[in-house]
Each structure stands twice: as C-alpha cells, then as structure tokens.
Motif scaffolding. Structure first.
Motif, PDB file in Angstrom:
ATOM      1  N   LEU A  11     -15.196   0.594 -13.298  1.00 36.79           N
ATOM      2  CA  LEU A  11     -16.361   0.249 -14.124  1.00 36.79           C
ATOM      3  C   LEU A  11     -16.572  -1.082 -14.485  1.00 36.79           C
ATOM      4  O   LEU A  11     -17.758  -1.657 -14.298  1.00 36.79           O
ATOM      5  N   GLY A  12     -15.456  -1.842 -15.109  1.00 34.83           N
ATOM      6  CA  GLY A  12     -15.767  -3.063 -15.550  1.00 34.83           C
ATOM      7  C   GLY A  12     -15.984  -4.189 -14.238  1.00 34.83           C
ATOM      8  O   GLY A  12     -16.619  -4.893 -14.693  1.00 34.83           O
ATOM      9  N   ARG A  13     -15.375  -3.830 -13.347  1.00 37.25           N
ATOM     10  CA  ARG A  13     -15.842  -4.692 -12.324  1.00 37.25           C
ATOM     11  C   ARG A  13     -17.154  -4.685 -11.866  1.00 37.25           C
ATOM     12  O   ARG A  13     -17.865  -5.763 -11.650  1.00 37.25           O
ATOM     13  N   TRP A  14     -17.728  -3.360 -11.682  1.00 37.16           N
ATOM     14  CA  TRP A  14     -18.988  -3.231 -11.414  1.00 37.16           C
ATOM     15  C   TRP A  14     -20.046  -3.883 -12.425  1.00 37.16           C
ATOM     16  O   TRP A  14     -20.904  -4.531 -12.211  1.00 37.16           O
ATOM     17  N   ARG A  15     -19.662  -3.788 -13.368  1.00 32.11           N
ATOM     18  CA  ARG A  15     -20.464  -4.429 -14.770  1.00 32.11           C
ATOM     19  C   ARG A  15     -20.379  -5.824 -14.586  1.00 32.11           C
ATOM     20  O   ARG A  15     -21.492  -6.646 -14.666  1.00 32.11           O
ATOM     21  N   ASP A  16     -19.020  -6.419 -14.287  1.00 34.31           N
ATOM     22  CA  ASP A  16     -19.090  -7.852 -14.408  1.00 34.31           C
ATOM     23  C   ASP A  16     -20.034  -8.640 -13.029  1.00 34.31           C
ATOM     24  O   ASP A  16     -20.428  -9.508 -13.164  1.00 34.31           O
ATOM     25  N   ASP A  17     -20.219  -7.847 -11.841  1.00 30.58           N
ATOM     26  CA  ASP A  17     -20.742  -7.945 -10.711  1.00 30.58           C
ATOM     27  C   ASP A  17     -22.217  -7.863 -11.084  1.00 30.58           C
ATOM     28  O   ASP A  17     -23.110  -8.311 -10.085  1.00 30.58           O
ATOM     29  N   GLY A  18     -22.619  -7.261 -12.107  1.00 30.86           N
ATOM     30  CA  GLY A  18     -24.008  -7.078 -12.422  1.00 30.86           C
ATOM     31  C   GLY A  18     -24.670  -5.853 -11.739  1.00 30.86           C
ATOM     32  O   GLY A  18     -25.942  -5.759 -11.260  1.00 30.86           O
ATOM     33  N   ILE A  19     -23.855  -4.781 -11.242  1.00 30.88           N
ATOM     34  CA  ILE A  19     -24.234  -3.755 -10.419  1.00 30.88           C
ATOM     35  C   ILE A  19     -24.689  -2.715 -11.698  1.00 30.88           C
ATOM     36  O   ILE A  19     -25.513  -2.000 -11.396  1.00 30.88           O
ATOM     37  N   VAL A  20     -24.009  -2.548 -12.318  1.00 31.08           N
ATOM     38  CA  VAL A  20     -24.212  -1.543 -13.684  1.00 31.08           C
ATOM     39  C   VAL A  20     -24.200  -2.197 -14.883  1.00 31.08           C
ATOM     40  O   VAL A  20     -23.684  -3.007 -15.121  1.00 31.08           O
ATOM     41  N   ARG A  21     -24.988  -1.357 -15.911  1.00 30.55           N
ATOM     42  CA  ARG A  21     -24.618  -1.375 -17.248  1.00 30.55           C
ATOM     43  C   ARG A  21     -23.728  -0.584 -17.554  1.00 30.55           C
ATOM     44  O   ARG A  21     -24.066   0.751 -17.618  1.00 30.55           O
ATOM     45  N   TYR A  22     -22.655  -0.802 -18.311  1.00 29.77           N
ATOM     46  CA  TYR A  22     -21.474   0.142 -18.771  1.00 29.77           C
ATOM     47  C   TYR A  22     -21.234   0.132 -20.109  1.00 29.77           C
ATOM     48  O   TYR A  22     -20.907  -1.087 -20.812  1.00 29.77           O
ATOM     49  N   GLU A  23     -21.554   0.997 -20.801  1.00 25.72           N
ATOM     50  CA  GLU A  23     -21.346   1.269 -22.131  1.00 25.72           C
ATOM     51  C   GLU A  23     -20.226   2.603 -22.230  1.00 25.72           C
ATOM     52  O   GLU A  23     -19.704   3.229 -21.414  1.00 25.72           O
ATOM     53  N   LYS A  24     -19.753   2.795 -23.571  1.00 27.74           N
ATOM     54  CA  LYS A  24     -18.878   3.843 -23.959  1.00 27.74           C
ATOM     55  C   LYS A  24     -19.132   4.957 -23.151  1.00 27.74           C
ATOM     56  O   LYS A  24     -18.136   5.862 -22.610  1.00 27.74           O
ATOM     57  N   LYS A  25     -20.349   5.621 -23.431  1.00 24.66           N
ATOM     58  CA  LYS A  25     -20.684   6.931 -22.831  1.00 24.66           C
ATOM     59  C   LYS A  25     -21.851   7.290 -21.961  1.00 24.66           C
ATOM     60  O   LYS A  25     -22.542   7.850 -21.579  1.00 24.66           O
ATOM     61  N   GLN A  26     -21.942   5.782 -21.239  1.00 27.39           N
ATOM     62  CA  GLN A  26     -23.352   5.803 -20.416  1.00 27.39           C
ATOM     63  C   GLN A  26     -23.042   4.642 -19.384  1.00 27.39           C
ATOM     64  O   GLN A  26     -22.533   3.368 -19.692  1.00 27.39           O
ATOM     65  N   VAL A  27     -23.413   5.160 -18.304  1.00 22.38           N
ATOM     66  CA  VAL A  27     -23.715   4.059 -17.110  1.00 22.38           C
ATOM     67  C   VAL A  27     -24.847   4.017 -16.479  1.00 22.38           C
ATOM     68  O   VAL A  27     -25.506   5.068 -16.117  1.00 22.38           O
ATOM     69  N   VAL A  28     -25.423   2.810 -16.300  1.00 22.37           N
ATOM     70  CA  VAL A  28     -26.909   2.566 -15.735  1.00 22.37           C
ATOM     71  C   VAL A  28     -26.672   1.965 -14.321  1.00 22.37           C
ATOM     72  O   VAL A  28     -25.962   0.761 -14.390  1.00 22.37           O
ATOM     73  N   ILE A  29     -26.679   2.548 -13.452  1.00 27.47           N
ATOM     74  CA  ILE A  29     -26.713   1.938 -12.024  1.00 27.47           C
ATOM     75  C   ILE A  29     -28.376   1.302 -11.819  1.00 27.47           C
ATOM     76  O   ILE A  29     -29.275   1.867 -11.518  1.00 27.47           O
ATOM     77  N   PHE A  30     -28.312  -0.151 -11.538  1.00 24.96           N
ATOM     78  CA  PHE A  30     -29.530  -0.725 -11.779  1.00 24.96           C
ATOM     79  C   PHE A  30     -30.287  -0.463 -10.302  1.00 24.96           C
ATOM     80  O   PHE A  30     -31.555  -0.138 -10.402  1.00 24.96           O
ATOM     81  N   ASP A  31     -29.737  -0.554  -9.090  1.00 26.42           N
ATOM     82  CA  ASP A  31     -30.506  -0.213  -8.246  1.00 26.42           C
ATOM     83  C   ASP A  31     -29.399   0.568  -7.197  1.00 26.42           C
ATOM     84  O   ASP A  31     -28.630   0.249  -6.594  1.00 26.42           O
ATOM     85  N   THR A  32     -30.017   2.046  -7.302  1.00 22.46           N
ATOM     86  CA  THR A  32     -29.238   2.962  -6.613  1.00 22.46           C
ATOM     87  C   THR A  32     -29.109   2.872  -5.218  1.00 22.46           C
ATOM     88  O   THR A  32     -28.047   2.974  -4.717  1.00 22.46           O
ATOM     89  N   ASP A  33     -29.851   2.526  -4.425  1.00 23.55           N
ATOM     90  CA  ASP A  33     -30.092   2.394  -2.915  1.00 23.55           C
ATOM     91  C   ASP A  33     -29.002   1.224  -2.619  1.00 23.55           C
ATOM     92  O   ASP A  33     -28.240   1.775  -1.624  1.00 23.55           O
ATOM     93  N   ALA A  34     -29.187   0.268  -3.142  1.00 28.74           N
ATOM     94  CA  ALA A  34     -28.041  -1.014  -2.894  1.00 28.74           C
ATOM     95  C   ALA A  34     -26.723  -0.645  -3.332  1.00 28.74           C
ATOM     96  O   ALA A  34     -25.684  -0.880  -2.524  1.00 28.74           O
ATOM     97  N   PHE A  35     -26.644   0.091  -4.674  1.00 27.32           N
ATOM     98  CA  PHE A  35     -25.314   0.620  -4.829  1.00 27.32           C
ATOM     99  C   PHE A  35     -24.585   1.657  -3.719  1.00 27.32           C
ATOM    100  O   PHE A  35     -23.608   1.360  -3.501  1.00 27.32           O
ATOM    101  N   GLU A  36     -25.633   2.584  -3.296  1.00 27.97           N
ATOM    102  CA  GLU A  36     -24.983   3.372  -2.358  1.00 27.97           C
ATOM    103  C   GLU A  36     -24.665   2.553  -0.917  1.00 27.97           C
ATOM    104  O   GLU A  36     -23.707   2.997  -0.251  1.00 27.97           O
TER     105      GLU A  36
END
Length: 227
Positions: A199-224
C-alpha cells in the motif's frame, strides 16, 4: 470490440442477472420468515463449537467468517456481503459451528431457525435452487482462491481484494477498509508487513491515496491494467 469480447460481455451480464435473481429469492425468504436484528461492529453472531441453531442472511453490512489458528491468531477465511447467506453448511450437515462469525461493520442480520429452514426450502423451490447455486459458486470461488494463492503475486491478490471491497465512482474507487492489515494478510496469504509495504509503494507511486482506514484508487482502469 471483437466477437469473442461481445460474447464474453453477454455471458457476464447474463451471469450477473442470474445471481441477482438468486439473491432476490433468498432475500424474500428471509424477509418473509426471518427475524431481524441489528448487530454492532465487532459483535459475534456465532462462535466456534456452538450448536448450529440458525441460518443467517446479511441484509446490510459486512460479516467475516474466521477461525483461530493453533497460535491463537484469528484467520479470516471468508467475507459475507449484503445479500449473502451464511451459516447454512453446519445446519444442513448437522454439525456444530466450525468457525465463528463476527460483524466487521454495524450490520442488520436476518435469521431463520434451523428447525424451520429445511421445511421452508421444500415449500419454496426457487429459494432452494438459489441456495444450491450460491453454494456451487462459493465452491468455484474457493477453488479459484486456492489457485490464486499459489500462482498470483501478493500485489495482485491485494488489488483484487480492494476492488472487491471498494465502491467505484467515475474513475475513482473508494475503499473503506473494514479489516486491519493483519486481517487482510490472512485473507490474501501474506505477512502484515507486506500488505503495509505494498500500500505504501502504491501511494508513493501516485496510484492511490492511502490513509489509515481508507484507500482511494485514482484511476481504476489504469490500476487494473497494471495487474
């Protein structure tokens, strides 16, 4: 889109419609004959080794089916979402509870006594069919799950779990994490540290916003597409 792709989409649509119809048949059975109760987050619905006295339906919320390992750790085996039945296997086979069920979020649960359930299924063949198909789907899902644990990397397994738990809106998918990192690690078969690091790596790569109890995937199609 090519012909094979069109056929695949049509098959998926038909499967989704069939599953929705099956959930509706079971929902009607439980809403008509079941007792409703609100269960708070972290409360147990049943515990291991209890007598199997009821079958349950998730009208709203999220439930985990877990068991304790020899070291006393809690291992989450399955998640039961809104519209799903649970606790039927032990009733139908006449066994005590093999695992425990606990609410991950505040939930509304419908229940039917074991003594009444089989008779109701005989009287409502549409619900009996729906339950049979639901159990067959779960068997296939379990087989795929085992294959996934063996063949897929941790990042793929974690991504699939997040997509399953998330709610998509436009490009984004918002995942409110009902599980701790340790519980997630049990579900996808890795260490807690690996979950946190991924999760931390995805956050550092700008793919997600990651907080304690929530993950936001910015571009779901690109993520998949990365998986």
């Amino acid at each position: 889109m090519n012909e094979a792709g069109v056929r695949g989409d049509a098959q998926e649509t038909a499967s989704n419609r069939a599953e929705a119809a099956e959930q509706l048949a079971l929902a009607k059975l439980f809403e008509t004959f079941g007792a409703s109760r609100d269960v708070k987050k972290n409360a147990f619905i049943f515990r291991s080794e209890e007598e199997s006295q009821e079958i349950y339906f998730v009208q709203d919320g999220l439930v985990k089916i877990s068991q304790f390992a020899q070291e006393g750790q809690s291992i989450t085996l399955f998640l039961r979402h809104k519209g799903e039945v649970f606790g039927a296997a032990e009733v139908l086979t006449g066994q005590k509870r093999q695992r425990y069920a606990r609410c991950i979020t505040d939930s509304r649960i419908l229940s039917i006594p074991a003594a009444s359930f089989i008779g109701l299924l005989r009287q409502h063949p549409d619900a009996l069919y729906a339950l049979t198909v639901a159990n067959a789907r779960r068997l296939l899902q379990t087989q795929r799950y085992v294959e996934t644990l063996v063949s897929r990397p941790v990042a793929w397994r974690l991504a699939q779990l997040l997509l399953q738990l998330g709610v998509r809106s436009g490009k984004e998918t918002v995942v409110t994490l009902p599980l701790s990192h340790e519980e997630i690690s049990y579900v996808i078969g890795c260490s807690r540290q690996t979950v946190t690091e991924t999760l931390g790596r995805w956050r550092d790569d700008g793919i997600v916003r990651y907080e304690k109890k929530q993950v936001v995937i910015f571009d779901t199609d690109a993520f998949e597409a990365r998986l």
